[in-house]
Write an enzyme that holds these catalytic residues in place. Structure first.
Site, PDB file in Angstrom:
ATOM      1  N   THR A  14      -7.107  -6.185   0.460  1.00 43.70           N
ATOM      2  CA  THR A  14      -7.191  -7.385  -0.372  1.00 43.70           C
ATOM      3  C   THR A  14      -6.509  -8.590   0.259  1.00 43.70           C
ATOM      4  O   THR A  14      -6.972  -9.720   0.107  1.00 43.70           O
ATOM      5  CB  THR A  14      -6.535  -7.087  -1.740  1.00 43.70           C
ATOM      6  OG1 THR A  14      -7.226  -5.987  -2.309  1.00 43.70           O
ATOM      7  CG2 THR A  14      -6.618  -8.262  -2.678  1.00 43.70           C
ATOM      8  N   SER A  59      -8.488   0.202   2.446  1.00 46.31           N
ATOM      9  CA  SER A  59      -7.605   1.254   2.969  1.00 46.31           C
ATOM     10  C   SER A  59      -7.990   2.642   2.463  1.00 46.31           C
ATOM     11  O   SER A  59      -7.506   3.642   2.985  1.00 46.31           O
ATOM     12  CB  SER A  59      -6.142   0.940   2.661  1.00 46.31           C
ATOM     13  OG  SER A  59      -5.829   1.219   1.335  1.00 46.31           O
ATOM     14  N   ASP A  91      -3.634   0.634  -1.175  1.00 46.73           N
ATOM     15  CA  ASP A  91      -3.947   1.967  -1.725  1.00 46.73           C
ATOM     16  C   ASP A  91      -3.406   3.115  -0.877  1.00 46.73           C
ATOM     17  O   ASP A  91      -2.870   4.087  -1.409  1.00 46.73           O
ATOM     18  CB  ASP A  91      -5.462   2.131  -1.897  1.00 46.73           C
ATOM     19  CG  ASP A  91      -6.007   1.271  -3.031  1.00 46.73           C
ATOM     20  OD1 ASP A  91      -5.193   0.683  -3.772  1.00 46.73           O
ATOM     21  OD2 ASP A  91      -7.248   1.179  -3.175  1.00 46.73           O
ATOM     22  N   THR A 276       7.915  18.368  -4.368  1.00 49.97           N
ATOM     23  CA  THR A 276       7.899  18.299  -5.834  1.00 49.97           C
ATOM     24  C   THR A 276       6.883  17.272  -6.349  1.00 49.97           C
ATOM     25  O   THR A 276       6.633  16.253  -5.697  1.00 49.97           O
ATOM     26  CB  THR A 276       9.291  17.954  -6.405  1.00 49.97           C
ATOM     27  OG1 THR A 276       9.184  17.829  -7.832  1.00 49.97           O
ATOM     28  CG2 THR A 276       9.846  16.661  -5.837  1.00 49.97           C
ATOM     29  N   CYS A 278       7.558  15.689  -8.979  1.00 48.00           N
ATOM     30  CA  CYS A 278       8.388  14.657  -9.623  1.00 48.00           C
ATOM     31  C   CYS A 278       8.387  13.394  -8.766  1.00 48.00           C
ATOM     32  O   CYS A 278       8.256  13.457  -7.551  1.00 48.00           O
ATOM     33  CB  CYS A 278       9.828  15.137  -9.756  1.00 48.00           C
ATOM     34  SG  CYS A 278      10.027  16.496 -10.899  1.00 48.00           S
TER      35      CYS A 278
END
Ligand code: ASP
Length: 342
Positions: A14, A59, A91, A276, A278
């Protein structure tokens, strides 16, 4: 004193878009006349050169071969520039930044990736500030030495370690974070660097690597995941390594069939790395019963690696043609600040 020199490498995304004055349609910016969009470039006291990918890409179309190409452009022009700015779609920027950190071994100059959420040629664009500050950081020196000697991502007033970043928002200007590593610099009225967070300058020459091997897979766990589905993913005959995205501190189901699917893959020499799901924190295999089996079958703890860094590090190490044991050893510790020292 001569002006610092920065090479701008434009890959697409962009940030490189402007609206056609007549039709309003977005089109790629003419890099040779970038100062028409960003006149401030003329007053920075920095000598800029630009090089562009033949065809700018979104991308999402990035491929390991593109990472190798960017790394080799930097390698070829390394001695001629004080720093490098890679203009890239947001991205997959975290993947490219991670990959470049591994491909550019011994990097001692700044490589700053940046992009934007809004095209450069729009009124409220975030691209202008991102571009100008990224260039300033790429040119920054202290006592004659580069301020930043690593691959970094600059976005919305923050500089992050490239191989620690993740894209966290699809709309906000503040689109990136590095959950497990402090921000390297903050841009306000001054650009304030956190010296303790920056990688120490490396001595020795730059070594640009030229091979990534994408024989990898990502297995993302979820409650109810079928052993058969995991087995099918691991059955890919060209597969050499897999990233296992686990719960919490590296846990997964204790279901015997699921564990057997992983064990079979391990027996076939597939390297498996535990990261992980998380957003922050690290894997500690064996902390809970639900991760004991992983350690026992030789799943490598990815510690606090992001998935992006784990995937690209595996591709990089596989590209070196390393054997299983050496792969496991190198995946267990940091190469260039991507993970904690266990
Ligand atoms: N889809 C675009 C890309 O990643 C979004 C952006 O430029 O930030 O190339």
């Amino acid at each position: 004193m001569s002006r610092p020199k920065v090479l701008l490498i434009y890959t697409g995304g962009t940030i490189g878009m402007v609206a056609d004055a007549r039709t309003g349609a977005l089109q790629a910016v003419n890099l040779d006349h970038l100062e028409e969009q960003v006149p401030e470039l003329l007053h920075m006291g920095i000598a800029l050169e630009t090089v562009a990918f033949g065809t700018p890409i979104d991308s999402s179309d990035m491929h390991p071969e593109h990472w190798v190409r960017i790394a080799s452009i930097i390698g070829e022009r390394y001695a001629d520039f004080d720093g490098f700015v890679v203009l890239h779609g947001s991205d997959t920027m975290a993947y490219t930044a991670s990959a470049l950190s591994f491909l550019l071994e011994g990097l001692a100059k700044p490589v700053v990736l940046t992009g934007s959420q809004l095209p450069l040629g729009t009124i409220r664009t975030d691209g202008k500030e991102n571009l100008l500050t990224a260039i300033e950081i790429a040119a920054a020196k202290e006592d004659g030495a580069p301020m930043v000697a690593e691959v970094a991502v600059y976005f919305e007033y923050s500089l992050y370690r490239g191989n620690r970043t993740v894209k966290v928002h699809s709309e906000r200007f503040e689109a990136f974070r590095s959950p497990n590593w402090p921000v390297l610099a903050e841009a306000g009225t001054h650009i304030r660097y956190d010296r303790a967070a920056l990688l120490p300058r490396r001595a020795g020459p730059l070594k640009v690597h030229g091979r990534m091997d994408n024989s990898v897979a990502v297995i993302s766990l979820f409650p109810g995941i079928r052993a058969g589905a995991v087995r099918a993913q691991l059955a890919d005959p060209s597969l050499k390594a897999a990233v296992l995205q686990t719960f919490g501190s590296g846990n997964g189901p204790m279901d015997a069939d699921f564990l057997e699917a992983l064990r079979e893959a391990r027996k076939r020499g597939i390297v498996i790395v535990n990261v992980t799901q998380c957003a922050g924190g690290r894997v500690e295999q064996g902390r809970y019963k639900t991760s004991e089996a992983f350690g026992a079958m030789g799943v490598v703890s990815g510690q606090d690696l992001t998935t992006e860094a784990a995937i690209t590090k595996l591709m990089f190490l596989l590209g070196q043609g390393l054997g299983q044991e050496e792969m496991a050893r190198r995946m267990s510790g940091p190469l260039c600040g991507e993970m904690v020292q266990p």
